[in-house]
Write a protein that holds these residues in place. Structure first.
Motif, PDB file in Angstrom:
ATOM      1  N   GLY A   1       0.762  -1.245   0.000  1.00  0.00           N
ATOM      2  CA  GLY A   1       0.000   0.000   0.000  1.00  0.00           C
ATOM      3  C   GLY A   1       0.790   1.291   0.000  1.00  0.00           C
ATOM      4  N   LYS A   2       1.934   1.309   0.635  1.00  0.00           N
ATOM      5  CA  LYS A   2       2.553   2.624   0.861  1.00  0.00           C
ATOM      6  C   LYS A   2       3.936   2.794   0.236  1.00  0.00           C
ATOM      7  N   PHE A   3       4.276   1.950  -0.703  1.00  0.00           N
ATOM      8  CA  PHE A   3       5.591   2.099  -1.343  1.00  0.00           C
ATOM      9  C   PHE A   3       5.600   3.331  -2.240  1.00  0.00           C
TER      10      PHE A   3
ATOM     11  N   ILE B   1       1.810 -11.352   0.022  1.00  0.00           N
ATOM     12  CA  ILE B   1       1.720  -9.887   0.055  1.00  0.00           C
ATOM     13  C   ILE B   1       0.274  -9.473  -0.193  1.00  0.00           C
ATOM     14  N   THR B   2      -0.156  -8.480   0.562  1.00  0.00           N
ATOM     15  CA  THR B   2      -1.535  -8.020   0.378  1.00  0.00           C
ATOM     16  C   THR B   2      -1.568  -6.823  -0.582  1.00  0.00           C
ATOM     17  N   LEU B   3      -2.640  -6.751  -1.324  1.00  0.00           N
ATOM     18  CA  LEU B   3      -2.813  -5.592  -2.207  1.00  0.00           C
ATOM     19  C   LEU B   3      -4.292  -5.286  -2.335  1.00  0.00           C
TER      20      LEU B   3
ATOM     21  N   ILE C   1      -8.465 -14.195   0.277  1.00  0.00           N
ATOM     22  CA  ILE C   1      -9.063 -12.854   0.324  1.00  0.00           C
ATOM     23  C   ILE C   1      -9.005 -12.338   1.766  1.00  0.00           C
ATOM     24  N   LYS C   2      -8.501 -11.134   1.901  1.00  0.00           N
ATOM     25  CA  LYS C   2      -8.538 -10.492   3.223  1.00  0.00           C
ATOM     26  C   LYS C   2      -9.741  -9.567   3.238  1.00  0.00           C
ATOM     27  N   ILE C   3     -10.676  -9.863   4.124  1.00  0.00           N
ATOM     28  CA  ILE C   3     -11.870  -9.021   4.196  1.00  0.00           C
ATOM     29  C   ILE C   3     -11.565  -7.823   5.080  1.00  0.00           C
ATOM     30  N   GLU C   4     -11.753  -6.665   4.486  1.00  0.00           N
ATOM     31  CA  GLU C   4     -11.489  -5.408   5.180  1.00  0.00           C
ATOM     32  C   GLU C   4     -12.692  -4.512   4.897  1.00  0.00           C
ATOM     33  N   ILE C   5     -13.525  -4.314   5.903  1.00  0.00           N
ATOM     34  CA  ILE C   5     -14.736  -3.493   5.718  1.00  0.00           C
ATOM     35  C   ILE C   5     -14.667  -2.330   6.699  1.00  0.00           C
TER      36      ILE C   5
ATOM     37  N   PRO D   1     -10.312 -12.622   7.646  1.00  0.00           N
ATOM     38  CA  PRO D   1     -10.971 -11.368   8.023  1.00  0.00           C
ATOM     39  C   PRO D   1     -10.138 -10.500   8.966  1.00  0.00           C
ATOM     40  N   TYR D   2     -10.135  -9.213   8.670  1.00  0.00           N
ATOM     41  CA  TYR D   2      -9.455  -8.201   9.490  1.00  0.00           C
ATOM     42  C   TYR D   2     -10.467  -7.668  10.501  1.00  0.00           C
ATOM     43  N   ILE D   3     -10.154  -7.792  11.801  1.00  0.00           N
ATOM     44  CA  ILE D   3     -11.146  -7.402  12.820  1.00  0.00           C
ATOM     45  C   ILE D   3     -10.516  -6.574  13.946  1.00  0.00           C
TER      46      ILE D   3
ATOM     47  N   PRO E   1      -4.542   1.140  15.239  1.00  0.00           N
ATOM     48  CA  PRO E   1      -5.095   1.613  13.968  1.00  0.00           C
ATOM     49  C   PRO E   1      -4.085   1.526  12.812  1.00  0.00           C
ATOM     50  N   ILE E   2      -4.612   1.244  11.635  1.00  0.00           N
ATOM     51  CA  ILE E   2      -3.787   1.097  10.427  1.00  0.00           C
ATOM     52  C   ILE E   2      -2.869   2.307  10.279  1.00  0.00           C
ATOM     53  N   GLY E   3      -1.623   2.041  10.027  1.00  0.00           N
ATOM     54  CA  GLY E   3      -0.672   3.111   9.742  1.00  0.00           C
ATOM     55  C   GLY E   3      -0.266   3.941  10.934  1.00  0.00           C
ATOM     56  N   SER E   4      -0.719   3.585  12.140  1.00  0.00           N
ATOM     57  CA  SER E   4      -0.413   4.407  13.323  1.00  0.00           C
ATOM     58  C   SER E   4       0.960   4.083  13.903  1.00  0.00           C
TER      59      SER E   4
ATOM     60  N   VAL F   1      -1.554 -10.866  13.428  1.00  0.00           N
ATOM     61  CA  VAL F   1      -1.736  -9.444  13.793  1.00  0.00           C
ATOM     62  C   VAL F   1      -1.554  -8.596  12.540  1.00  0.00           C
ATOM     63  N   ASP F   2      -2.555  -7.802  12.241  1.00  0.00           N
ATOM     64  CA  ASP F   2      -2.563  -6.992  11.020  1.00  0.00           C
ATOM     65  C   ASP F   2      -2.883  -5.548  11.400  1.00  0.00           C
ATOM     66  N   ALA F   3      -1.956  -4.702  11.180  1.00  0.00           N
ATOM     67  CA  ALA F   3      -2.129  -3.248  11.353  1.00  0.00           C
ATOM     68  C   ALA F   3      -1.569  -2.734  12.669  1.00  0.00           C
ATOM     69  N   GLY F   4      -0.872  -1.630  12.549  1.00  0.00           N
ATOM     70  CA  GLY F   4      -0.372  -0.916  13.713  1.00  0.00           C
ATOM     71  C   GLY F   4       1.033  -1.282  14.145  1.00  0.00           C
ATOM     72  N   ILE F   5       1.570  -2.365  13.589  1.00  0.00           N
ATOM     73  CA  ILE F   5       2.918  -2.761  14.005  1.00  0.00           C
ATOM     74  C   ILE F   5       3.911  -1.752  13.425  1.00  0.00           C
TER      75      ILE F   5
ATOM     76  N   VAL G   1       2.496 -12.088  11.400  1.00  0.00           N
ATOM     77  CA  VAL G   1       2.135 -10.662  11.439  1.00  0.00           C
ATOM     78  C   VAL G   1       2.088 -10.134  10.007  1.00  0.00           C
ATOM     79  N   LEU G   2       1.250  -9.114   9.810  1.00  0.00           N
ATOM     80  CA  LEU G   2       1.223  -8.408   8.533  1.00  0.00           C
ATOM     81  C   LEU G   2       1.716  -6.987   8.781  1.00  0.00           C
ATOM     82  N   VAL G   3       2.719  -6.593   8.013  1.00  0.00           N
ATOM     83  CA  VAL G   3       3.314  -5.269   8.208  1.00  0.00           C
ATOM     84  C   VAL G   3       3.392  -4.547   6.870  1.00  0.00           C
ATOM     85  N   ASP G   4       2.803  -3.376   6.807  1.00  0.00           N
ATOM     86  CA  ASP G   4       2.906  -2.573   5.590  1.00  0.00           C
ATOM     87  C   ASP G   4       3.631  -1.261   5.884  1.00  0.00           C
ATOM     88  N   THR G   5       2.962  -0.345   6.593  1.00  0.00           N
ATOM     89  CA  THR G   5       3.500   1.005   6.799  1.00  0.00           C
ATOM     90  C   THR G   5       4.937   1.020   7.317  1.00  0.00           C
ATOM     91  N   ALA G   6       5.206   0.222   8.340  1.00  0.00           N
ATOM     92  CA  ALA G   6       6.532   0.303   8.978  1.00  0.00           C
ATOM     93  C   ALA G   6       7.647  -0.071   8.015  1.00  0.00           C
TER      94      ALA G   6
HETATM   95  C1  LIG Z   1      -5.954  -3.739   7.298  1.00  0.00           C
HETATM   96  C2  LIG Z   1      -4.929  -3.149   6.508  1.00  0.00           C
HETATM   97  O1  LIG Z   1      -5.169  -2.365   5.644  1.00  0.00           O
HETATM   98  C3  LIG Z   1      -3.576  -3.578   6.789  1.00  0.00           C
HETATM   99  O2  LIG Z   1      -3.204  -4.584   5.913  1.00  0.00           O
HETATM  100  C4  LIG Z   1      -2.619  -2.491   6.721  1.00  0.00           C
HETATM  101  O3  LIG Z   1      -2.296  -2.148   5.428  1.00  0.00           O
HETATM  102  C5  LIG Z   1      -1.416  -2.888   7.451  1.00  0.00           C
HETATM  103  O4  LIG Z   1      -1.340  -2.105   8.527  1.00  0.00           O
HETATM  104  P1  LIG Z   1      -0.049  -1.211   8.737  1.00  0.00           P
HETATM  105  O5  LIG Z   1       0.056  -0.355   7.515  1.00  0.00           O
HETATM  106  O6  LIG Z   1      -0.356  -0.454   9.988  1.00  0.00           O
HETATM  107  O7  LIG Z   1       1.105  -2.168   8.854  1.00  0.00           O
END
Ligand SMILES: CC(=O)[C@@H](O)[C@H](O)COP(=O)(O)O
Length: 255
Positions: free
Chosen positions: A20-22, A40-42, A95-99, A129-131, A155-158, A181-185, A202-207
């Motif tokens: 998401g954030k590259f 990898i999630t997209l 599929i990762k459900i994100e609502i 599912p993301y919860i 929270p995502i991206g925090s 664990v998905d989001a916030g790491i 764990v799923l890590v995007d932003t960091a």
């Molecule tokens: C739910 C969601 O969108 C996450 O996949 C997110 O992209 C990852 O969270 P971080 O960006 O906080 O790692």
């Protein structure tokens, strides 16, 4: 070998990454190599099927498992529609459900997520599912056919880490599915701590994606995830409120 199993798929890596954030898609491939992440999630909405603009899929090696997510969905119906489009477009069965309706904190809608899981699991999707972590919701998702549960740490991206730590611990102890664990790491030590608690991955995007060197950061996360997993398997010692001497308090001074 200690592998992660999601439904009938086996992974040697317990680090799932994001796209998401590259700032530059060409960093994705070396990041995947360095982090050894196999999945990898997209967001499907970022995939250009028209061929008119840059296609993110061209930057992801074919050996990497895609975890399309339903980002942008505000209810179960929209998530179901996005999932079906992802599969029809050749993105596979995961599929990762994100609502999400809450645009301030990006909190997931747990109720709508359960509804979407029921439908998509019946259609043969491998539903992740993301919860917001909640034991009762996780139990309902398990009954609905989820293949893993993805609670948010923060929270995502925090980048705030495991704010929901104690709720995630309850899921680890009571839910017989991989807890991811998905989001916030926000840093490798957060990932290590999550793995030490016994989460499956764990799923890590932003960091990773927003660090100054996403390729090096990918490796740092890989090492943290491996260290946390090893520590979990080795069983961490109990915490004590009082001091426990490291060597016996007997010897020449007292004898
Ligand atoms: C739910 C969601 O969108 C996450 O996949 C997110 O992209 C990852 O969270 P971080 O960006 O906080 O790692």
């Amino acid at each position: 070998m200690d592998c992660l199993k999601i439904k009938d798929k086996i992974f040697t890596s317990r680090l799932i990454t994001g796209t998401g954030k590259f700032s530059n898609y060409s960093l994705i491939k070396p990041m995947l190599e360095n982090s050894e992440s196999e999945m990898i999630t997209l967001a499907l909405r970022r995939v250009d099927f028209t061929g008119n603009t840059e296609n993110i899929l061209d930057y992801i090696p074919k050996t990497t498992i895609l975890l399309p997510n339903t980002s942008g969905a505000r209810n179960a119906q929209e998530a179901i529609k996005i999932a079906r489009i992802a599969r029809a477009a050749g993105c596979g069965d995961f599929i990762k459900i994100e609502i999400i309706n809450d645009m301030k904190y990006l909190m997931p809608d747990n109720e709508e997520t359960i509804k979407a899981t029921e439908v998509l699991a019946k259609e043969g999707f491998i539903v992740m599912p993301y919860i917001n972590p909640d034991l009762i919701v996780a139990k309902k998702l398990q009954l609905a056919g989820a293949s893993a549960i993805m609670p948010l740490g923060a929270p995502i991206g925090s980048n705030r880490g495991l704010l929901t730590k104690h709720m995630i611990e309850i899921l680890v102890e009571n839910i017989d599915l991989p807890i991811i664990v998905d989001a916030g790491i926000g840093k490798p030590s957060h990932a290590c701590e999550a793995m030490e608690m016994g989460v499956s991955a764990v799923l890590v995007d932003t960091a990773i994606a927003t660090s100054e060197d996403p390729v090096a950061m990918g490796k740092a996360f890989k090492e943290a995830v491996c260290a946390g997993r090893r520590a979990y398997l080795a069983k961490l010692p109990k915490e004590n409120k009082k001091a426990q001497a490291s060597s016996p308090l007997t010897g020449f001074l007292r004898d």
